[in-house]
Scaffold this motif. Sequence first.
Motif, mmCIF file in Angstrom:
data_model
loop_
_atom_site.group_PDB
_atom_site.id
_atom_site.type_symbol
_atom_site.label_atom_id
_atom_site.label_comp_id
_atom_site.label_asym_id
_atom_site.label_seq_id
_atom_site.Cartn_x
_atom_site.Cartn_y
_atom_site.Cartn_z
ATOM 1 N N GLN A 28 0.827 -1.207 0.000
ATOM 2 C CA GLN A 28 0.000 0.000 0.000
ATOM 3 C C GLN A 28 0.861 1.258 0.000
ATOM 4 O OE1 GLN A 28 -3.169 -0.106 3.011
ATOM 5 N NE2 GLN A 28 -3.031 -2.351 2.994
ATOM 6 N N GLN A 29 1.969 1.222 0.717
ATOM 7 C CA GLN A 29 2.878 2.367 0.757
ATOM 8 C C GLN A 29 3.607 2.565 -0.573
ATOM 9 O OE1 GLN A 29 5.570 3.060 4.096
ATOM 10 N NE2 GLN A 29 4.598 1.344 5.174
ATOM 11 N N ALA A 30 4.081 1.444 -1.133
ATOM 12 C CA ALA A 30 5.035 1.533 -2.240
ATOM 13 C C ALA A 30 4.401 1.745 -3.605
ATOM 14 C CB ALA A 30 5.903 0.274 -2.265
ATOM 15 N N TRP A 31 3.276 1.099 -3.896
ATOM 16 C CA TRP A 31 2.751 1.137 -5.258
ATOM 17 C C TRP A 31 2.513 2.542 -5.811
ATOM 18 C CZ3 TRP A 31 -0.861 -3.592 -4.227
ATOM 19 C CH2 TRP A 31 -0.138 -4.772 -4.505
ATOM 20 N N PRO A 32 1.918 3.464 -5.041
ATOM 21 C CA PRO A 32 1.758 4.812 -5.608
ATOM 22 C C PRO A 32 3.089 5.478 -5.933
ATOM 23 C CG PRO A 32 0.354 4.513 -3.674
ATOM 24 C CD PRO A 32 1.286 3.349 -3.711
ATOM 25 N N LYS A 33 4.100 5.239 -5.111
ATOM 26 C CA LYS A 33 5.417 5.845 -5.347
ATOM 27 C C LYS A 33 6.117 5.202 -6.549
ATOM 28 C CE LYS A 33 4.606 8.272 -1.754
ATOM 29 N NZ LYS A 33 4.064 9.638 -1.965
ATOM 30 N N ILE A 34 5.964 3.871 -6.682
ATOM 31 C CA ILE A 34 6.539 3.191 -7.842
ATOM 32 C C ILE A 34 5.875 3.701 -9.117
ATOM 33 C CG2 ILE A 34 6.803 0.961 -9.010
ATOM 34 C CD1 ILE A 34 7.015 -0.347 -6.253
ATOM 35 N N ALA A 35 4.559 3.882 -9.072
ATOM 36 C CA ALA A 35 3.820 4.367 -10.241
ATOM 37 C C ALA A 35 4.259 5.779 -10.636
ATOM 38 C CB ALA A 35 2.322 4.350 -9.955
ATOM 39 N N GLU A 36 4.728 6.540 -9.659
ATOM 40 C CA GLU A 36 5.219 7.893 -9.934
ATOM 41 C C GLU A 36 6.697 7.900 -10.335
ATOM 42 O OE1 GLU A 36 4.351 9.989 -6.346
ATOM 43 O OE2 GLU A 36 2.176 9.739 -6.572
ATOM 44 N N LYS A 37 7.264 6.707 -10.508
ATOM 45 C CA LYS A 37 8.643 6.520 -10.959
ATOM 46 C C LYS A 37 9.674 7.037 -9.968
ATOM 47 C CE LYS A 37 7.589 6.350 -15.895
ATOM 48 N NZ LYS A 37 7.918 6.840 -17.247
ATOM 49 N N GLU A 38 9.328 7.042 -8.702
ATOM 50 C CA GLU A 38 10.301 7.425 -7.683
ATOM 51 C C GLU A 38 11.304 6.298 -7.459
ATOM 52 O OE1 GLU A 38 9.204 9.272 -4.042
ATOM 53 O OE2 GLU A 38 7.279 9.985 -4.823
ATOM 54 N N ASN A 39 12.520 6.684 -7.084
ATOM 55 C CA ASN A 39 13.499 5.705 -6.629
ATOM 56 C C ASN A 39 13.193 5.377 -5.173
ATOM 57 O OD1 ASN A 39 14.998 5.869 -9.092
ATOM 58 N ND2 ASN A 39 15.961 7.737 -8.349
ATOM 59 N N LEU A 40 13.215 4.082 -4.831
ATOM 60 C CA LEU A 40 12.794 3.667 -3.498
ATOM 61 C C LEU A 40 13.790 2.721 -2.842
ATOM 62 C CD1 LEU A 40 9.018 2.801 -4.166
ATOM 63 C CD2 LEU A 40 9.932 4.949 -3.285
ATOM 64 N N LEU A 41 13.879 2.822 -1.511
ATOM 65 C CA LEU A 41 14.502 1.801 -0.689
ATOM 66 C C LEU A 41 13.394 1.271 0.215
ATOM 67 C CD1 LEU A 41 16.778 0.155 0.581
ATOM 68 C CD2 LEU A 41 17.316 2.134 2.023
ATOM 69 N N ILE A 42 13.046 0.001 0.036
ATOM 70 C CA ILE A 42 11.926 -0.612 0.742
ATOM 71 C C ILE A 42 12.459 -1.642 1.725
ATOM 72 C CG2 ILE A 42 9.891 -2.074 0.462
ATOM 73 C CD1 ILE A 42 9.585 -0.869 -2.368
#
Length: 240
Positions: A28-42
């Motif tokens: 729930q946290q990550a999918w919106p950020k991934i869709a916005e093409k952000e770089n993530l450390l999960i």
Amino acid sequence: MHEALNIFDPQIADWFANTYGEPTDIQQQAWPKIAEKENLLITAPTGSGKTLTAFLWAINQFATKKLETGATRILYVSPLKALNNDIERNLNTPLAALQANAQSKEQWFPKIRAQTRSGDTEQAERRRMIQHPPEILITTPESLNILLTSKSGQSLLRHIETVILDEVHGVVADKRGVYLMSAIERLVPLAGEFQRISLSATVNPMEAVSKFVAGYKRLDGHNYEARQVRCLRSDAKKKY
């Protein structure tokens, strides 16, 4: 259906809801950020669905024709050589289920192939991979560096859109981590800037590790700028 699934193609959202029910906290946290093409450390506990968190949006992009098949678009790198079981469970099984669901409803779904390239991959299979690139390539830091040393290997990596780095905590403190991140930086001149998604069961301090996986973007001449990486953490425990 959970609202976090609303960003996905209906085929994928329905399959996920019927298979898993509600998304986990980290999904729930990550999918919106991934869709916005952000770089993530999960970072999240084992069993929280981190791998599918990273892969499902990529599958969605193929399904909605935002990514074209026929070239390697997604690169998954793990320091663990024994990848086949994890990929079978976390990637090939969902892909097969989505394909079967689409066929049963007479709907179109792309043919997405995931293949592993490691030191154990036979030479004939390596040649076939160059001639017919998989949409998703699974490899190790060592095999990635070998691919980058040949023209054929470089041709396989020219269309990368997303790089998923798994088990980051296993390499961040040793020379394999340096070896891995130097290879990731060598990808940039080939493919251009790409989204970076790093996964870890436990990693501290997150801010230091995020800088490690981010690296620096070259602006011009000798000027560089640190890439931004958003840190996402979940301490939710898996329910059995």
